[in-house]
Design a protein around this motif. Structure first.
Motif, PDB file in Angstrom:
ATOM      1  N   CYS A   5       0.812  -1.229   0.000  1.00 51.41           N
ATOM      2  CA  CYS A   5       0.000   0.000   0.000  1.00 51.41           C
ATOM      3  C   CYS A   5       0.845   1.277   0.000  1.00 51.41           C
ATOM      4  N   TRP A   6       2.159   1.142   0.018  1.00 54.00           N
ATOM      5  CA  TRP A   6       3.047   2.306   0.042  1.00 54.00           C
ATOM      6  C   TRP A   6       2.783   3.157  -1.196  1.00 54.00           C
ATOM      7  N   ARG A   7       2.538   4.435  -0.988  1.00 52.29           N
ATOM      8  CA  ARG A   7       2.188   5.324  -2.091  1.00 52.29           C
ATOM      9  C   ARG A   7       3.432   6.003  -2.674  1.00 52.29           C
ATOM     10  N   VAL A   8       3.259   6.537  -3.865  1.00 50.61           N
ATOM     11  CA  VAL A   8       4.354   7.264  -4.511  1.00 50.61           C
ATOM     12  C   VAL A   8       4.831   8.407  -3.623  1.00 50.61           C
ATOM     13  N   ASP A   9       3.907   9.041  -2.909  1.00 49.20           N
ATOM     14  CA  ASP A   9       4.260  10.196  -2.087  1.00 49.20           C
ATOM     15  C   ASP A   9       4.292   9.885  -0.592  1.00 49.20           C
ATOM     16  N   THR A  10       4.305   8.594  -0.215  1.00 50.28           N
ATOM     17  CA  THR A  10       4.482   8.284   1.208  1.00 50.28           C
ATOM     18  C   THR A  10       5.792   8.890   1.696  1.00 50.28           C
ATOM     19  N   LEU A  11       6.846   8.708   0.915  1.00 52.09           N
ATOM     20  CA  LEU A  11       8.060   9.507   1.084  1.00 52.09           C
ATOM     21  C   LEU A  11       7.857  10.750   0.235  1.00 52.09           C
ATOM     22  N   PRO A  12       7.838  11.946   0.836  1.00 54.95           N
ATOM     23  CA  PRO A  12       7.558  13.161   0.054  1.00 54.95           C
ATOM     24  C   PRO A  12       8.365  13.221  -1.242  1.00 54.95           C
ATOM     25  N   ILE A  13       7.707  13.670  -2.303  1.00 58.45           N
ATOM     26  CA  ILE A  13       8.335  13.732  -3.625  1.00 58.45           C
ATOM     27  C   ILE A  13       9.567  14.621  -3.606  1.00 58.45           C
ATOM     28  N   GLN A  31      -4.023   8.039 -21.058  1.00 58.43           N
ATOM     29  CA  GLN A  31      -2.803   7.629 -20.363  1.00 58.43           C
ATOM     30  C   GLN A  31      -2.553   8.503 -19.142  1.00 58.43           C
ATOM     31  N   ARG A  32      -2.912   9.772 -19.235  1.00 55.87           N
ATOM     32  CA  ARG A  32      -2.741  10.667 -18.089  1.00 55.87           C
ATOM     33  C   ARG A  32      -3.650  10.229 -16.939  1.00 55.87           C
ATOM     34  N   ARG A  33      -4.878   9.815 -17.272  1.00 51.07           N
ATOM     35  CA  ARG A  33      -5.800   9.339 -16.232  1.00 51.07           C
ATOM     36  C   ARG A  33      -5.281   8.047 -15.598  1.00 51.07           C
ATOM     37  N   ILE A  34      -4.689   7.186 -16.415  1.00 48.74           N
ATOM     38  CA  ILE A  34      -4.108   5.945 -15.884  1.00 48.74           C
ATOM     39  C   ILE A  34      -2.998   6.259 -14.898  1.00 48.74           C
ATOM     40  N   LEU A  35      -2.147   7.208 -15.250  1.00 50.01           N
ATOM     41  CA  LEU A  35      -1.057   7.592 -14.355  1.00 50.01           C
ATOM     42  C   LEU A  35      -1.584   8.178 -13.055  1.00 50.01           C
ATOM     43  N   GLN A  36      -2.654   8.953 -13.142  1.00 47.58           N
ATOM     44  CA  GLN A  36      -3.224   9.555 -11.938  1.00 47.58           C
ATOM     45  C   GLN A  36      -3.796   8.499 -10.999  1.00 47.58           C
ATOM     46  N   GLN A  37      -4.291   7.392 -11.577  1.00 48.52           N
ATOM     47  CA  GLN A  37      -4.854   6.319 -10.761  1.00 48.52           C
ATOM     48  C   GLN A  37      -3.780   5.395 -10.202  1.00 48.52           C
ATOM     49  N   ALA A  38      -2.595   5.435 -10.794  1.00 49.45           N
ATOM     50  CA  ALA A  38      -1.498   4.563 -10.336  1.00 49.45           C
ATOM     51  C   ALA A  38      -0.775   5.235  -9.187  1.00 49.45           C
ATOM     52  N   VAL A  39      -1.343   5.142  -7.998  1.00 49.32           N
ATOM     53  CA  VAL A  39      -0.822   5.885  -6.858  1.00 49.32           C
ATOM     54  C   VAL A  39       0.185   5.088  -6.045  1.00 49.32           C
ATOM     55  N   HIS A  40       0.278   3.781  -6.281  1.00 43.66           N
ATOM     56  CA  HIS A  40       1.150   2.939  -5.468  1.00 43.66           C
ATOM     57  C   HIS A  40       2.586   2.983  -5.979  1.00 43.66           C
TER      58      HIS A  40
END
Length: 460
Positions: A233-241, A323-332
């Motif tokens: 469940c670790w998110r892309v921004d769990t560690l701040p970007i 593709q932009r919407r797909i990227l927005q949904q890919a949060v993990h």
């Protein structure tokens, strides 16, 4: 998922929510072997999952904290196993007798390996869990008037509440437990050698295509002691970007020992506060330390290998906007290179255990390994005290030096290890102390101070 004739499934939560069934949208369901909707077992799961019935309240009042989604999935799988057994043995589980059927047949067959996937005896924990949920199903049925009332034989057991952070740390408590429960041996810790773990870790990192991602997952777990579901469940921004936003707790120390504070709430163990739009459990929030060098690797991964891993998913988008919407949904954070989808907790367990490695080596054992290694390193600062204890010819629990060593180790566990593990139970304190004393070859009998490891949740 286990291959039962009775299947455990999840419906599409969006469809159920849209149809007005949001309350049960995240609950598992059982299909029988026909296949068909298992009406009564599923009603039991719904009542259990929504808190309308539990084995303590027996439906007299609603449980304000119903079981989590993971717990409900386990309940469904255990009940499906019991239902499968009952159908195979031509037993009416709804009317089955506790002593003669659940204990005398179902439990006995599991312990002998007659009812297991590989014909091997099952672990006591597994047997107890399956029998308990079958018993709860019967209790629920009796409370609903679907079967005759029955009595569950019980015994009284006592244990010492081993919490060391309150004034009643040695209070003796008594509970009622059901008779027939299989005795579970107290948990002890032993780990593969450092050489075995390093060789296994190297094999993970060297896997073609998957090694970079899965090697990072392994290193994150071994260096932070997070659970596999928390890694999934670790998110892309769990560690701040932005690295400038990283909260480094000890900036005055050399960079190799610096750590970053991270907040976790997705997939954490404990009470479930909800499920987010990506299907992740929202649990109790906790703060952990992540070594700075791991943080840098995460930062590099999300800007390089992760982007490449998303390509199979992006191919599903026929336009730039899609593709932009797909990227927005890919949060993990962790993306499977073969599918472009997130890693699940089960996938992490699978690659961890399927790469040739030490026996019984699992992500959960990796948590304990981190804790014991950390304790060992911290205790090296007290080498003189340790040597005095080892050299003492007669060592007992009451010896002043042993008490001093125990208090020192216990302080490390309570103030440093438990917050990182986010444990609420003092049981692990005693387990890690036992490991430490065993490693030091100190002969001690401290079992009288241990927390009883028998579960008391099934007390009638």
């Amino acid at each position: 998922m286990p291959d039962y004739g009775f299947k455990v499934v999840f419906a599409d939560h969006r469809i159920l929510t849209g149809a007005g069934f949001a309350a049960v949208a995240n609950l598992p369901f059982i299909f029988d072997s026909e296949p068909g909707y298992a009406r009564l077992p599923n009603q039991f799961l719904i009542d259990r999952g929504l808190g309308y019935w539990d084995p303590k309240g027996r439906g007299k009042k609603r449980n304000p904290i119903p079981p989590s989604r993971i717990s409900m999935l386990n309940f469904a799988r255990w009940l499906a196993n019991a239902l499968e057994w009952a159908e195979t043995r031509a037993v009416n589980l709804m009317a089955a007798d506790y002593t003669n059927v659940l204990i005398g047949r179902y439990q006995k067959e599991m312990l002998k390996g007659l009812w297991s996937a590989d014909n091997r005896p099952l672990a006591p924990e597994t047997v107890n869990a399956r029998v308990q949920i079958a018993l709860e199903y019967q209790m629920w049925a009796a409370d609903k008037g679907l079967r005759e009332p029955f009595t569950i034989p019980t015994i009284t057991t006592t244990y010492i509440a081993g919490s060391h952070d309150n004034s009643k740390s040695h209070e003796v408590k008594s509970v009622q437990c059901r008779k027939g429960k299989v005795k579970v041996n107290k948990r002890t810790l032993s780990f593969p050698s450092q050489e075995e773990i390093e060789a296994w870790r190297k094999r993970v990192h060297e896997r073609p295509i998957f090694g970079v991602t899965e090697g990072l997952i392994v290193d994150l777990i071994l260096n932070t002691a997070i659970r596999r579901e928390e890694a999934a469940c670790w998110r892309v921004d769990t560690l701040p970007i932005n690295p400038k936003e990283w909260r480094i707790v000890n900036p005055d120390q050399p960079e190799e020992v610096q750590s970053v504070l991270i907040e976790l709430k997705y997939g954490t163990k404990g009470k479930e506060y909800g499920v987010d739009e990506h299907g992740d459990k929202i649990g109790p929030q906790g703060t952990i330390h992540v070594p700075l060098w791991i943080a840098h690797r995460i930062h590099d991964y999300r800007h390089k290998e992760r982007v490449l891993s998303l390509k199979p998913l992006l191919k599903k988008g026929s336009t730039v906007d899609a593709q932009r919407r797909i990227l927005q949904q890919a949060v993990h954070l962790f993306i499977h290179p073969g599918t472009g989808q997130r890693y699940s907790g089960d996938q992490i367990y699978t690659f961890w255990t399927h790469v040739e490695g030490p026996e019984h080596w699992s992500p959960h054992m990796g948590r304990d390994w981190w804790a014991c290694r950390y304790l060992e390193e911290r205790m090296k600062q007290h080498a003189d005290l340790i040597q005095q204890v080892i050299k003492t010819s007669i060592v007992s629990y009451e010896h002043p030096m042993v008490m001093a060593l125990r208090d020192t180790a216990q302080t490390v566990i309570q103030l440093e290890i438990r917050p990182q593990l986010r444990h609420h139970s003092a049981r692990t304190t005693e387990i890690y102390l036992q490991w430490l004393f065993s490693k030091l070859h100190v002969s001690l009998t401290i079992s009288r101070q241990w927390v009883a490891l028998n579960e008391t949740g099934d007390a009638e």
